[in-house]
Motif scaffolding. Structure first.
Motif, mmCIF file in Angstrom:
data_model
loop_
_atom_site.group_PDB
_atom_site.id
_atom_site.type_symbol
_atom_site.label_atom_id
_atom_site.label_comp_id
_atom_site.label_asym_id
_atom_site.label_seq_id
_atom_site.Cartn_x
_atom_site.Cartn_y
_atom_site.Cartn_z
ATOM 1 N N ASP A 67 29.622 32.714 51.398
ATOM 2 C CA ASP A 67 29.155 33.968 53.291
ATOM 3 C C ASP A 67 27.503 34.272 52.908
ATOM 4 O O ASP A 67 26.855 34.840 53.974
ATOM 5 N N GLY A 68 26.860 33.167 52.908
ATOM 6 C CA GLY A 68 25.074 33.311 53.196
ATOM 7 C C GLY A 68 25.051 32.912 54.331
ATOM 8 O O GLY A 68 24.148 33.759 54.823
ATOM 9 N N LEU A 69 25.625 32.114 54.609
ATOM 10 C CA LEU A 69 25.191 32.065 56.286
ATOM 11 C C LEU A 69 25.020 32.759 57.201
ATOM 12 O O LEU A 69 24.307 33.483 58.195
ATOM 13 N N LYS A 70 26.534 33.764 57.185
ATOM 14 C CA LYS A 70 26.987 34.896 57.531
ATOM 15 C C LYS A 70 25.926 36.010 57.783
ATOM 16 O O LYS A 70 25.624 36.674 58.517
ATOM 17 N N LEU A 71 25.449 36.244 56.351
ATOM 18 C CA LEU A 71 24.378 37.283 56.287
ATOM 19 C C LEU A 71 23.441 36.908 57.034
ATOM 20 O O LEU A 71 22.673 37.718 57.837
ATOM 21 N N LEU A 72 22.832 35.408 56.869
ATOM 22 C CA LEU A 72 21.284 35.137 57.705
ATOM 23 C C LEU A 72 21.973 35.065 59.100
ATOM 24 O O LEU A 72 21.718 36.202 59.792
ATOM 25 N N GLU A 73 23.269 34.950 59.409
ATOM 26 C CA GLU A 73 23.874 35.027 60.826
ATOM 27 C C GLU A 73 23.309 36.788 60.879
ATOM 28 O O GLU A 73 22.941 37.267 62.504
ATOM 29 N N ASN A 74 23.970 36.911 60.753
ATOM 30 C CA ASN A 74 23.984 39.061 60.793
ATOM 31 C C ASN A 74 22.303 39.335 61.044
ATOM 32 O O ASN A 74 22.707 40.358 61.651
#
Length: 509
Positions: free
Chosen positions: A175-182
């Motif tokens: 879920d790293g991309l979700k964290l960066l999106e956040n």
């Protein structure tokens, strides 16, 4: 003004990957050394601190000056960046009981935190550090932990600053991309309008303003970067772009005529120059790899220079420089050790007294391809494997002769055609055939042979910095080996290279 995220580089092997992930979110970002922070104009929406090979406890550890950033702009520390935010403001970082490398399960303890919002309660992350934060400063609050790392993620109360001890940018962090999106969209408020289409529109407009009615010369190679650069320039200045495509005599079979035809079909003002006799003549008797590279580079400069001087009033030299080249030129630790010389037109500006224009200097390789698709460039060019500047000259080990070039061209053509026929070409990042400087005994019919050996190479990679060999099907390898031995006179043995980079390099020379 272009919105952007600044990534401050502390020398991590993953820094470019952070940038690639941010770009995937349609947010423009730039990498800068931690000790050369650019002016913080209104376009800067947030800052990311990268990881590092250093420990924050080292005497030589990088120490950024964040006075104009921390507490004023959204800030995210990744791995070393998080540890620095803890250690430098009153916390404690100590060696981990055991070095933490690889997969770990993150337990999100504050699912309302802006950085972790929308992430599952438990998610896989990638750890890569030898130290761990054992004590957070006052005002820092833990937002996620793993079984071994209590302070895996934190934020500072009252300011937009976060730290994580794992790497969200690697694929193993699910879920790293979700964290960066956040971070970039939610916390920094970026509009996410960085796209191939917006890049093309902005770049063409900037090129028109910058170049006006000036003439520009560009060396085409048949590869992705120079082709995309050429079409961008052509859209901006039309016939004032003069392209030169040099046949060194070291291209693949029929490549000169095929690529030249495709360029003319795209409407480019291009001149093909056949200079194979010069290159092959100067390579006669030379076997040292570095010497061959330097001769090929020197001859290319001489041929290109002579052709460029024949064009009246040229004022600019265009180059297909891409963003990784720019980043490497401003490395945190200085230039890397020379493994082998790279063939490019780096020596031309001093000799030609031309100004430089680099339309692709903001793009990663995958972004160049996306821009090329937006420009409508032939997929046969966009999806071409990388091909070394010195061409077959560094895929012929030992002396380069016209006869050996012809043998390799035939074998290589069989290999490339087979990869495409079997649907494998697009699954391989780079493939090539290498002619070895050894002969071996064989038998054809009732006769003994003593002929040459070729090695087949195929690798997967994202940027060429590291590469793994491809597990091509045995049936495929058997078919290619059989076809090469039966159809190419002078070859009686085929081998497959199963070396990865490192320790080997992609090319053999």
């Amino acid at each position: 003004m272009q919105e952007k995220i600044l990534i401050l580089d502390f020398g991590s092997q993953y820094t470019q990957l952070i940038a690639r992930r941010v770009r995937e979110l349609n947010v423009y970002c730039e990498i800068h050394p931690y000790n050369r922070i650019p002016t913080l104009d209104a376009g800067v929406k947030g800052v990311i601190l990268s990881g590092s090979p250093y420990s924050v406890r080292d005497e030589q550890a990088p120490h950024p000056e964040l006075g104009a950033i921390k507490g004023r702009l959204p800030l995210l520390g990744v791995c070393y960046g998080a540890q620095w935010l803890a250690q430098n403001y009153g916390g404690q970082v100590e060696p981990a009981a055991s070095r933490e490398y690889g997969r770990a399960m993150l337990n999100v303890t504050d699912r309302e935190d802006a950085l972790l919002k929308g992430m599952p309660e438990r998610t896989q992350v990638w750890m890569s550090h030898g130290d761990t934060i054992t004590l957070l400063p006052a005002g820092y609050r833990v937002t996620a932990s793993t079984d071994d790392v209590h302070n895996a993620a934190f934020r500072i109360e009252g300011e937009p600053t976060w730290g994580i001890q794992f790497h969200p940018e690697v694929y193993h962090s699910t879920d790293g991309l979700k964290l960066l999106e956040n971070f970039v969209a939610g916390i920094c408020g970026c509009r996410r309008d960085w796209s191939p289409e917006s890049f093309v529109d902005a770049t063409v407009r900037e090129l028109r303003e910058k170049l006006g009615d000036d003439k520009v010369v560009l060396g085409l190679s048949g590869g992705v970067d120079s082709s995309v650069a050429a079409i961008l320039l052509h859209r901006a200045i039309g016939k004032n772009l003069y392209c030169i495509f040099v046949d060194t005599g070291l291209l693949r079979k029929n490549e000169f005529t095929d690529v030249l035809a495709s360029y003319r079909h795209m409407g480019l003002n291009v001149k093909g120059v056949q200079a194979g006799e010069k290159f092959l003549g100067d390579l006669r008797g030379v076997t040292d790899p570095e010497a061959k590279r330097k001769i090929i580079g020197r001859d290319f400069i001489e041929v290109f220079n002579a052709e460029a001087k024949a064009i009246e009033n040229v004022q600019w030299l265009a180059q297909g420089t891409i963003y990784p080249d720019v980043i490497e030129s401003m490395s945190v630790n200085g230039p890397s050790a020379t493994i082998k010389s790279h063939h490019n037109v780096g020596g031309l500006p001093e000799e030609m007294h031309l100004r430089i224009v680099e339309p692709l200097r903001l793009l990663f390789k995958d972004e160049v391809r996306r821009v090329g698709r937006t420009l409508g460039i032939d997929p046969l060019i966009l999806e071409r494997h990388p091909f070394p500047g010195p061409g077959l000259g560094i895929r012929i080990l030992g002396e380069v002769t016209p006869e050996r070039v012809a043998v390799l061209q035939e074998a290589d053509r069989i290999y490339m055609d087979a990869l495409k026929e079997w649907g494998l070409y697009d699954k391989v990042w780079q493939a090539g055939t290498i002619l070895l400087p050894v002969k071996s005994v064989g038998v054809m019919g009732d006769e003994r042979t003593y002929e040459s050996c070729v090695a087949l190479r195929a690798v997967t990679s994202t940027d060429g910095m590291t590469a793994d060999w491809v597990h091509l099907p045995y049936d495929f390898l058997a078919r290619v080996s059989n076809d090469i031995i039966n159809r190419v006179r002078g070859i009686n043995r085929v081998v497959y290279d199963i070396s990865s980079k490192p320790p080997a390099t992609i090319e053999w020379e």
